[in-house]
Design a protein around this motif. Structure first.
Motif, PDB file in Angstrom:
ATOM      1  N   GLN A  11      40.056  43.345  64.581  1.00 27.47           N
ATOM      2  CA  GLN A  11      38.739  43.019  65.105  1.00 27.47           C
ATOM      3  C   GLN A  11      37.890  42.323  64.042  1.00 27.47           C
ATOM      4  N   ILE A  12      37.944  42.807  62.800  1.00 31.19           N
ATOM      5  CA  ILE A  12      37.165  42.196  61.726  1.00 31.19           C
ATOM      6  C   ILE A  12      37.644  40.774  61.471  1.00 31.19           C
ATOM      7  N   LEU A  13      38.966  40.577  61.408  1.00 34.90           N
ATOM      8  CA  LEU A  13      39.490  39.235  61.190  1.00 34.90           C
ATOM      9  C   LEU A  13      39.056  38.289  62.299  1.00 34.90           C
ATOM     10  N   ASN A  14      39.133  38.746  63.527  1.00 31.89           N
ATOM     11  CA  ASN A  14      38.715  37.908  64.647  1.00 31.89           C
ATOM     12  C   ASN A  14      37.224  37.612  64.588  1.00 31.89           C
ATOM     13  N   MET A  15      36.436  38.613  64.208  1.00 32.55           N
ATOM     14  CA  MET A  15      34.999  38.428  64.110  1.00 32.55           C
ATOM     15  C   MET A  15      34.683  37.388  63.033  1.00 32.55           C
ATOM     16  N   GLU A  16      35.361  37.448  61.877  1.00 31.07           N
ATOM     17  CA  GLU A  16      35.101  36.487  60.814  1.00 31.07           C
ATOM     18  C   GLU A  16      35.461  35.072  61.250  1.00 31.07           C
ATOM     19  N   ARG A  17      36.545  34.910  61.953  1.00 26.21           N
ATOM     20  CA  ARG A  17      36.923  33.587  62.438  1.00 26.21           C
ATOM     21  C   ARG A  17      35.877  33.059  63.413  1.00 26.21           C
ATOM     22  N   ASP A  18      35.405  33.921  64.289  1.00 29.09           N
ATOM     23  CA  ASP A  18      34.418  33.502  65.270  1.00 29.09           C
ATOM     24  C   ASP A  18      33.079  33.170  64.624  1.00 29.09           C
ATOM     25  N   LEU A  19      32.728  33.870  63.547  1.00 33.13           N
ATOM     26  CA  LEU A  19      31.413  33.722  62.948  1.00 33.13           C
ATOM     27  C   LEU A  19      31.362  32.705  61.817  1.00 33.13           C
ATOM     28  N   CYS A  20      32.465  32.107  61.464  1.00 35.48           N
ATOM     29  CA  CYS A  20      32.471  31.233  60.298  1.00 35.48           C
ATOM     30  C   CYS A  20      33.051  29.848  60.613  1.00 35.48           C
TER      31      CYS A  20
END
Length: 188
Positions: A11-20
């Motif tokens: 979830q964190i990895l996906n969130m970072e990809r989405d937010l950056c």
């Protein structure tokens, strides 16, 4: 517990990809046969800077470098190599990344004068030596001084074949040999 940790990590990895998201830029250090470099006097009192700018949708870094040098500097160039590839993540506000590719180029026309009529892209362009750069006025950043000095002191120019679009495959050995000869000639 491991399952939750692995799930959280995903979830964190996906969130970072989405937010950056990444904003991509090509910058070009253009040197003519007299050893002078092309500088751009930018609009809105931003000062003198290297030719370059953001990539258009679907555009390659190489195509953007050529387009921006023509638009801002009025000079058609041939890309000869890569000086550096940078990526920086900004975390203030909504996170994003900036990727900049610095290209080395030479004018296609050795007598190219550059832009003399202002437009929305730039006010003018000018060929300067590293010494003349010191008295040109306001610089937008330190990069022109750093890169001109780097090249004047025999800095390495990396082959264009190092930077390709995904899926291109292995580089063409004949092209690598041409670029290697250019670099060796430059270093002598």
């Amino acid at each position: 517990y491991q399952r939750r940790v692995r799930g959280s990590a995903i979830q964190i990895l996906n969130m970072e990809r989405d937010l950056c998201p990444t904003c991509s830029f090509s910058l070009v250090i253009v040197r003519n046969k007299e050893g002078k470099y092309l500088l751009i006097n930018e609009t809105d009192n931003r000062g003198w800077w290297l030719p370059g700018g953001g990539l258009l949708s679907g555009e390659s870094f190489q195509a953007a470098a050529i387009r921006e040098t023509l638009e801002e500097g009025g000079v058609e160039v041939e890309l000869k190599g890569i000086l550096q590839v940078e990526r920086k993540v900004f975390t203030h506000g909504k996170p994003f990344a900036r990727m900049r590719v610095f290209f080395y180029a030479e004018p296609k026309d050795p007598n190219a004068k550059g832009k003399t009529v202002a437009d929305s892209e730039s006010i003018e362009s000018r060929w300067v030596t590293t010494e003349e750069l010191k008295s040109i006025g306001k610089l937008r950043g330190k990069e022109p001084s750093e890169w001109f000095t780097y090249l004047d002191n025999g800095g390495i120019i990396y082959p264009l074949s190092l930077f390709v679009m995904e899926g291109v495959g292995a580089p063409n050995l004949e092209e690598i040999q041409k670029q290697k000869k250019f670099i060796q000639g430059y270093l002598q």
